[in-house]
Design an enzyme around this catalytic site. Structure first.
Site, mmCIF file in Angstrom:
data_model
loop_
_atom_site.group_PDB
_atom_site.id
_atom_site.type_symbol
_atom_site.label_atom_id
_atom_site.label_comp_id
_atom_site.label_asym_id
_atom_site.label_seq_id
_atom_site.Cartn_x
_atom_site.Cartn_y
_atom_site.Cartn_z
ATOM 1 N N ASP A 112 6.919 -20.278 -7.031
ATOM 2 C CA ASP A 112 6.744 -19.977 -5.615
ATOM 3 C C ASP A 112 7.851 -19.014 -5.183
ATOM 4 O O ASP A 112 9.043 -19.294 -5.372
ATOM 5 C CB ASP A 112 6.814 -21.257 -4.782
ATOM 6 C CG ASP A 112 6.476 -21.011 -3.316
ATOM 7 O OD1 ASP A 112 5.270 -21.004 -3.000
ATOM 8 O OD2 ASP A 112 7.403 -20.828 -2.508
ATOM 9 N N HIS A 118 3.016 -6.579 5.711
ATOM 10 C CA HIS A 118 2.110 -7.079 4.668
ATOM 11 C C HIS A 118 1.889 -6.074 3.529
ATOM 12 O O HIS A 118 1.651 -6.483 2.389
ATOM 13 C CB HIS A 118 0.776 -7.486 5.287
ATOM 14 C CG HIS A 118 0.871 -8.724 6.124
ATOM 15 N ND1 HIS A 118 0.976 -9.983 5.593
ATOM 16 C CD2 HIS A 118 0.895 -8.884 7.473
ATOM 17 C CE1 HIS A 118 1.049 -10.877 6.564
ATOM 18 N NE2 HIS A 118 1.007 -10.240 7.726
ATOM 19 N N ASP A 166 2.495 -7.183 -0.197
ATOM 20 C CA ASP A 166 1.535 -7.085 -1.309
ATOM 21 C C ASP A 166 2.189 -6.453 -2.532
ATOM 22 O O ASP A 166 1.963 -6.880 -3.675
ATOM 23 C CB ASP A 166 0.324 -6.248 -0.886
ATOM 24 C CG ASP A 166 -0.560 -6.978 0.119
ATOM 25 O OD1 ASP A 166 -0.369 -8.197 0.295
ATOM 26 O OD2 ASP A 166 -1.445 -6.328 0.709
ATOM 27 N N GLU A 226 1.733 -16.898 -2.134
ATOM 28 C CA GLU A 226 2.869 -16.378 -2.912
ATOM 29 C C GLU A 226 3.169 -17.272 -4.114
ATOM 30 O O GLU A 226 4.245 -17.222 -4.684
ATOM 31 C CB GLU A 226 4.110 -16.274 -2.025
ATOM 32 C CG GLU A 226 4.688 -17.591 -1.553
ATOM 33 C CD GLU A 226 4.060 -18.103 -0.260
ATOM 34 O OE1 GLU A 226 4.712 -18.933 0.411
ATOM 35 O OE2 GLU A 226 2.932 -17.683 0.088
#
Length: 341
Positions: free
Chosen positions: A211, A224, A228, A254
């Protein structure tokens, strides 16, 4: 089989009966009519793309093959003498299977079809379909085989294109479109497969859940699009840290997952440590992170040797719990568990 093929088979049977069967007791006028009738059928058959043929069962020799065969394959009709010529001009990969199938079906008196690649005189191959009718005598014994050859090369090309497209679509359905690693569906399939293999061989199976730390803050700060790109870079790092045959996938958001078959607890922890170090080495800027203002990740690691009624879902949940332990312990660290069964 389409209507044209059905019509051609019926037409061919009539033609071959008229052409090959003598009417010894018929009157001269009837014989003349049948000779004329046979000539008509021959003209019709030899003007179609379907290639008629007849094989005598007792001698395994061609009694007839249409002249269209030369235009298609380059071999003159006179060169088709026995079934050995037919078999010899078949692709080696198709020969044994097709010959055995056709012989078995013919011996059983069963009409059948066979697709195979036929060699041309130019050394190339053309896909053919043989549609075969078994002719019996008055006692019910096999007397001859009659049939048609059809050029199905274009159909095969279309089928191959469709099959390739299907494989491509299937591959895409198992891939995460953003990062290029496996998606959740691919992970579920891989887990089921590797769990069964580990259960059969009593082999260790390890799972690593990853994570990215403070990723929401990363997205809020950088946006964002940059988020990405961060996910793609982490996926690439994880993929570079495992062996061929190991599975790397995006579990969601994630979170990533590594499935490591035939991997014990110590080796699995080493993989997780290698991933952690390589992510740190990337030095992906993260101004909102308390860890050197770079992207880090937390790891949950588990190893098991499946046994009895052990549940793979329970194992995933166990490793997920380890991941939360790592996050609770300050992140950028590894928590591991070793479980048998």
């Amino acid at each position: 089989m389409n209507r044209l093929e059905n019509n051609n088979i019926a037409l061919g049977a009539d033609f071959l009966r008229h052409e090959m069967t003598p009417a010894a007791s018929a009157a001269a006028g009837v014989e003349g009519y049948m000779e004329h009738d046979a000539a008509v059928y021959r003209t019709l058959l030899e003007s179609t793309k379907a290639i008629p043929w007849k094989i005598d069962w007792a001698t395994m020799e061609f009694a007839y093959i249409g002249p269209q065969i030369e235009a298609l394959l380059g071999w003159a009709p006179s060169s088709w003498k026995t079934v050995q010529d037919w078999a010899a001009r078949m692709h080696p990969e198709d020969r044994e299977k097709v010959v055995e199938f056709c012989v078995a079906q013919s011996q059983a008196g069963t009409d059948h079809e066979a697709d195979y690649r036929a060699l041309t005189s130019r050394g190339e191959y053309v896909w053919l379909r043989d549609v075969v009718h078994v002719v019996r005598d008055a006692r019910g014994d096999v007397e001859s085989l009659v049939g048609f050859m059809f050029d199905i090369s274009e159909r095969k090309k279309t089928e191959e294109k469709l099959a390739a497209l299907q494989r491509e679509l299937e591959a895409l359905s198992f891939k995460d479109s953003l990062t290029g690693v496996g998606n959740r569906r691919a992970f579920d399939a891989s887990l089921e497969r590797e769990w069964s293999a580990a259960l059969r061989h009593a082999a260790p199976l390890s799972l690593v859940m990853v994570d990215i730390d403070f990723f929401k803050s990363y997205n809020d700060y950088y946006g964002h699009v940059q988020g990405d790109e961060c996910l793609r870079r982490v996926a690439g790092v994880l993929s570079s840290a495992v062996r061929p045959g190991d599975f790397v996938g995006r579990f969601g958001g994630e979170e990533f997952v590594l499935l490591l078959p035939n991997t014990g607890a110590d080796a699995a922890r080493q993989v997780a440590e290698r991933c952690r170090n390589r992510i740190a080495a990337e030095e992906i800027a993260h101004e909102r992170s308390p860890f050197r203002q770079t992207v880090t990740a937390s790891f949950g690691v588990g190893t098991t040797i499946p046994a009895g009624a052990a549940d793979p879902v329970a194992f995933v949940n166990l490793v997920d719990t380890q991941l939360y332990h790592a996050k609770d312990n300050g992140r950028d660290c590894i928590a591991a568990v070793n479980r048998v069964g």
